[in-house]
Design an enzyme around this catalytic site. Structure first.
Site, PDB file in Angstrom:
ATOM      1  N   LYS A   1      38.053  32.300  46.946  1.00 41.70           N
ATOM      2  CA  LYS A   1      36.599  32.335  46.727  1.00 41.70           C
ATOM      3  C   LYS A   1      35.850  31.959  47.996  1.00 41.70           C
ATOM      4  CE  LYS A   1      35.060  31.056  42.756  1.00 41.70           C
ATOM      5  NZ  LYS A   1      34.900  30.132  41.641  1.00 41.70           N
TER       6      LYS A   1
ATOM      7  N   GLY B   1      39.834  30.614  35.191  1.00 44.44           N
ATOM      8  CA  GLY B   1      39.554  29.689  34.099  1.00 44.44           C
ATOM      9  C   GLY B   1      40.475  28.480  34.014  1.00 44.44           C
TER      10      GLY B   1
ATOM     11  N   MET C   1      40.933  25.964  36.292  1.00 43.43           N
ATOM     12  CA  MET C   1      40.436  24.689  36.842  1.00 43.43           C
ATOM     13  C   MET C   1      38.975  24.486  36.448  1.00 43.43           C
ATOM     14  SD  MET C   1      42.323  24.510  40.514  1.00 43.43           S
ATOM     15  CE  MET C   1      42.270  26.229  40.898  1.00 43.43           C
TER      16      MET C   1
ATOM     17  N   ARG D   1      36.487  39.338  44.600  1.00 41.73           N
ATOM     18  CA  ARG D   1      37.936  39.231  44.809  1.00 41.73           C
ATOM     19  C   ARG D   1      38.555  40.550  44.385  1.00 41.73           C
ATOM     20  NH1 ARG D   1      38.587  34.916  39.870  1.00 41.73           N
ATOM     21  NH2 ARG D   1      37.962  36.312  38.252  1.00 41.73           N
TER      22      ARG D   1
ATOM     23  N   CYS E   1      75.269  45.803  39.546  1.00 44.81           N
ATOM     24  CA  CYS E   1      75.110  46.374  38.209  1.00 44.81           C
ATOM     25  C   CYS E   1      74.837  45.310  37.161  1.00 44.81           C
ATOM     26  CB  CYS E   1      76.297  47.238  37.831  1.00 44.81           C
ATOM     27  SG  CYS E   1      77.848  46.317  37.790  1.00 44.81           S
TER      28      CYS E   1
HETATM   29  C1  PEP Z   1      78.181  41.657  35.125  1.00 45.97           C
HETATM   30  O1  PEP Z   1      78.946  40.739  34.862  1.00 45.97           O
HETATM   31  O2  PEP Z   1      77.171  41.531  35.850  1.00 45.97           O
HETATM   32  C2  PEP Z   1      78.392  42.998  34.561  1.00 45.97           C
HETATM   33  C3  PEP Z   1      77.631  43.996  34.889  1.00 45.97           C
HETATM   34  O3  PEP Z   1      79.361  43.113  33.634  1.00 45.97           O
HETATM   35  P1  PEP Z   1      79.186  42.689  32.103  1.00 45.97           P
HETATM   36  O4  PEP Z   1      77.765  42.344  31.886  1.00 45.97           O
HETATM   37  O5  PEP Z   1      79.633  43.845  31.294  1.00 45.97           O
HETATM   38  O6  PEP Z   1      80.102  41.508  32.019  1.00 45.97           O
END
Ligand code: PEP
Ligand code: MG
Length: 910
Positions: free
Chosen positions: A29, A108, A110, A349, A868
């Protein structure tokens, strides 16, 4: 700090000490007030006390450095000169406001004090000078109320009762008027007397009359409010460090409540709900700013009526809006006051916006030439998670029509947060918390007269928020937009009775726990449950029930995604089995990063149970042979859907008792009998085998590659199914790139063992089929030992994929299935900043990942590495993976657009 530190920065009159670049020191501000004044916009003069002072205050037992007093007095003189009025003067008194202003806006959260400088003497001067005694006395009663609450801590008791409000209710009732602004001078004087008495009774001291004492009281209270409960909760939610501190802005008051040529309002230079161009906002004639944001009176819309009500002010405002957008190159959220026809700017802002608006505004600003593509894609413009909103459900049109026909329509309010939500009615945040504690998946709608920051916890839990009062810029609207919640405000036909726990419209009455449905796109409210359906993007991409050319939101989304894909360097894959593959491709997956083969087993439980029960290799092999065709068929579908993209298939991972355990036998009384028949044995045999399979710590037990090592027939069957499917699909003219992944490896010897099984079978199949299929064998890195020994493991592994679910579990020694019991407490008490199973714990797990990458690539410089675990769809983790040099992230199909954008933002960040 040296005694020469400058803590106070003047702004106003076109010559400020600061500018917009000084946000960290002056807060958002303060920096923008200075900047607006510098570019010639009308800003009431004032001064900012820096965030550094706030840090000093908390580091030094809530005291100020000695030099502050003089600096404030000097700045006060400049303000007086610029505004041509004097603080505390008996002839021409200057009145001040005192507001917080952190680096990141915390709407809102503070405290604020307005009308500082009023006392029994100055109120009389103001009466005369303004020629409007009612205005002067109304300002005075507001000041006492705010100051009493914020500084002297004379606060409401109980849930809805409020000492001040009660006095005002009685005054309005006695006077027979609806609004406080309709009270006359005598009535207001009486209110003031009662307020002062209330404060004296409750605080044990008088309301201060000395203007300077008032200023210091207000400044102290605003600094204190940095550490109030709701501000702490808010910072935790949005990752704002507690150490930043807030600045405090003391500024000359301008008045929107001097008469009918005065107004106060908040505006947006574009719509921030859906992103359409055009200045818009809320205003109230003859009112003070707090009246608009507090949501007590429902304001009028700037774009609809301000042009008629105040044509000159409307013109000034539109011009200011344009100047601001050109200057800041982004949509601005402004606060203004019109005092006797002249517009004054109190704040600007960058506007908070929904995911819908973020995408539309970013794309439009590029197309208008105001910003370039790279700017459009930054985290600040479109937080990657916000794309989620574009994939949010809407009401199923048929269900909505039916609701209308059935007469369940209740009322229409202001559509403040898009999406459709249905849930049970809950009136209080604390009730929402209690309900959620019992049922974490509860769907509820928080219904309030208006929301205050105390409701934040309830809003977080709710699927949607519905209020009876307030405009599109009220607290409820701002916060729900930011959270991406469906929200309707200002639904004034609703009669809400907290005491009875009811909501009524005419003779229709709903109570706590009844179902209600809200349409955040249109503002409509329905009694009962209305089925929801997917978003426009989902309809085009997934259901294919809508043509892209008829879907505007989709078109903007795909333009944006084109830019995203031009910039990002990291690939994005999907965690997908055959059923999800088409969806994954539609969302832009460039491969499958994890196909969990055990998911395919769940539809062939008889065969897998037969395999588990077998004690001899022959009987096990016979059962496994039955599974082979199912697996092969599934892999064929997956390869075809992925059409030449790489597909990582992970061999069987979970412990076998997930398929057969005491729990199954208990739940299905006939099962033991059925299985005994199937394998030609007695029930005792079944119970014995189940007992043998039982483990105390299954997550650390006989799972992953440990299964394949003890039962190589399983690995061999899966390898055969993969390779036969690959040959068949390749023969049909579709390219295939199988990547066979071994789970839960800790020792190189484990990987060597399983790789040999896979390669032997693959060689056999390729020979039988008479074709060449290129495939690779790699491993998950999901045990700390694998990360530490990655150099060795990479001698065998042709690729790595970080399984951060297990890597987090095993690094932190925290069960991924049971951590929910304490993680909330950990976060609330700042033990850890975020849920480590959602966002990679960069210091711990992340360090192991870094080691894994470095050591793996020291052996194989071109080693392909991905992730993954669930973290592959979390923006902060995606950015971290980019920094580590990963080749791809893999996440669930619905997170793919988010991961793509985050991957582009990772490039822009670096
Ligand atoms: C993991 O462990 O991150 C994974 C992808 O395998 P899972 O979740 O199937 O154990
Ligand atoms: Mg795992």
């Amino acid at each position: 700090m040296s005694s020469g530190t400058k803590y106070v920065y003047f702004f106003g009159g076109g010559k400020s000490d600061g500018d917009a670049s000084m946000r960290n020191l002056l807060g958002g501000k303060g920096a923008n007030l200075a900047e607006m004044s510098n570019i010639g916009l009308p800003v009431p003069a004032g001064f900012t006390i820096t965030t550094e002072l706030c840090t000093y205050f908390y580091d030094n037992d809530r005291t100020y450095p000695p030099e502050l007093k003089q600096q404030v007095e000097d700045a006060m003189k400049q303000v007086e000169q610029t505004m041509g009025a004097e603080f505390g003067s008996q002839e021409n008194p200057l009145l001040l406001s005192c507001r917080s202003g952190a680096r990141e806006s915390m709407p809102g959260m503070m405290d604020t004090v307005l009308n500082i400088g009023l006392n029994d003497t100055t109120v009389e001067v103001l009466s005369k000078k303004s020629g409007n005694p009612a205005f002067a006395w109304d300002s005075y009663r507001r000041f006492i109320q705010m100051y009493g609450d914020v500084v002297m801590e004379v606060r409401p008791e109980g849930k809805e009762e409020d000492g001040y409000e009660l006095i005002l209710d009685e005054a309005r009732e006695a006077a027979g008027v609806e609004y406080d602004s309709q009270l006359n001078v005598e009535q207001l004087k009486e209110v003031v007397t009662k307020f002062k008495k209330l404060i004296r009774d409750k605080a044990g001291k008088d309301f201060p009359t000395d203007p300077m004492e008032q200023v210091w009281g207000a400044v102290g209270a605003v600094f204190q409010s940095w550490m109030n409960d709701r501000a702490i909760v808010y910072r935790r939610q949005y990752g704002i460090p507690h150490s930043w501190g807030t600045a405090v802005n003391v500024q000359a008051m301008v008045f929107g409540n001097l008469g009918d040529d005065c107004a106060t309002g908040v505006g947006l230079t574009r719509d921030c709900s859906m992103g359409a161009p055009g200045f818009n906002g809320d205003y109230l004639i003859n009112a003070q700013g707090e009246d608009v944001v507090a949501g007590i009176r429902t304001p009028k819309r700037i774009e609809k009526t301000l042009g008629d009500d105040m044509p000159e002010a409307y013109k000034q405002l539109c011009n200011i809006g344009e100047t601001l957008e050109q200057h800041y190159k982004d949509v601005q959220d402004i606060e203004f006051t019109v005092q006797q026809g002249k517009v004054w700017m109190l704040q600007t802002r960058n506007a908070k916006r929904t995911g819908f608006a973020a995408v539309r505004i970013a794309v439009d600003l590029v197309n208008e030439g105001l910003i370039d593509k790279k700017t459009a894609l930054t985290k600040k413009r479109i937080p990657a998670d916000d794309l989620n909103q574009l994939l949010q459900p809407i009401f199923d049109p048929a269900a909505k029509n039916k609701a209308i026909e059935d007469g369940t329509y209740l009322a229409t309010g202001i559509n403040a947060g898009p999406g459709a939500a249905t849930g049970i009615i809950c009136f209080h945040a604390e009730d929402a918390e209690a309900i959620q504690a019992k049922d974490p998946d509860v769907q509820l709608i928080l219904v309030r007269r208006e929301t205050s920051p105390e409701d934040l916890r309830g809003m977080r839990i709710a699927k949607g928020i519905l209020t009876a009062f307030g405009g599109a810029s009220s607290h409820a609207a701002l916060v729900s937009r930011q959270m991406g919640k469906t929200c309707i405000v200002g639904c004034s036909e609703l009669e809400i009775d907290y005491h009875d726990g009811t909501l009524s419209v005419g003779d229709k009455v709903l109570k706590t726990g009844d179902w209600i449905s809200i349409d955040g796109f249109t503002g409509e409210v329905f009694a009962g449950k209305v089925e929801t359906k997917p978003s426009e993007i989902i309809e085009v991409l997934i259901h294919k029930t809508r043509k892209p050319e008829d879907a505007e939101t989709f078109q903007r989304y795909s333009q944006l995604m084109e830019w995203v894909d031009e910039i990002r360097t990291m690939k994005v894959r999907a965690n997908a089995e055959p059923d999800d593959a088409a969806k994954a491709v539609a969302f832009g997956a460039e491969g499958v990063g994890l196909c969990r083969t055990e998911h395919m087993f769940f539809s062939h439980l008889d065969e897998i149970r037969e395999m588990i029960l077998a004690e001899e290799v022959d009987t096990r092999q016979a059962a496994i042979n039955k599974l082979l065709p199912f697996q092969r068929e599934d892999f064929e579908i997956l390869f075809k859907e992925m059409n030449g993209r790489p597909v990582t298939i992970r061999l069987l991972d979970p412990p076998l008792h997930e398929f057969l355990s005491e729990h199954h036998l208990h739940e299905q009384p006939d099962l033991a009998h059925k299985l005994a028949d199937m394998v030609g044995a007695g029930k005792e045999f079944i119970y014995r085998r189940v007992e043998e399979l039982k483990e105390s710590n299954p997550m650390l037990g006989h799972r992953g590659c440990r299964l394949g090592i003890v039962y190589p027939e399983i690995t061999a069957m899966q390898a055969r199914a993969i390779m036969e499917a690959a040959c068949n699909v390749q023969k049909a003219g579709i390219e295939v790139h199988p990547e066979i992944m071994i789970p839960l490896v800790g020792f190189k010897a484990e990987l060597d063992n399983q790789t040999k099984v896979v390669r032997d079978v693959a060689a056999e199949v390729l020979k039988e089929q008479g074709v060449e299929v290129e495939y690779t064998v790699g491993t998950m890195i999901e045990i700390p030992r694998a990360a530490l020994r990655a150099d060795e493991i990479a001698e065998t592994a042709e690729f790595f994929s970080f399984g951060t679910n297990d890597l987090t579990q095993t690094t932190l020694g925290m069960s991924r299935d049971d951590y929910g019991g304490f993680i909330g407490f950990y976060q609330e008490n700042d033990i850890i900043p975020s849920d480590p199973f959602q966002t990679v714990d960069q210091d711990g797990v992340g360090d192991l990942m870094k080691i894994g990458v470095e050591r793996g690539r020291s052996t194989r410089s071109d080693l392909k590495i991905g992730i993954c675990g669930e973290h592959g769809g979390d923006p902060a983790s995606v950015i971290f993976c980019h920094k580590l040099g990963l080749n791809y992230v893999s996440c669930s199909p619905f997170r793919i657009p988010i991961a793509r954008l985050a991957a582009a933002q990772a490039v822009l960040d670096s």
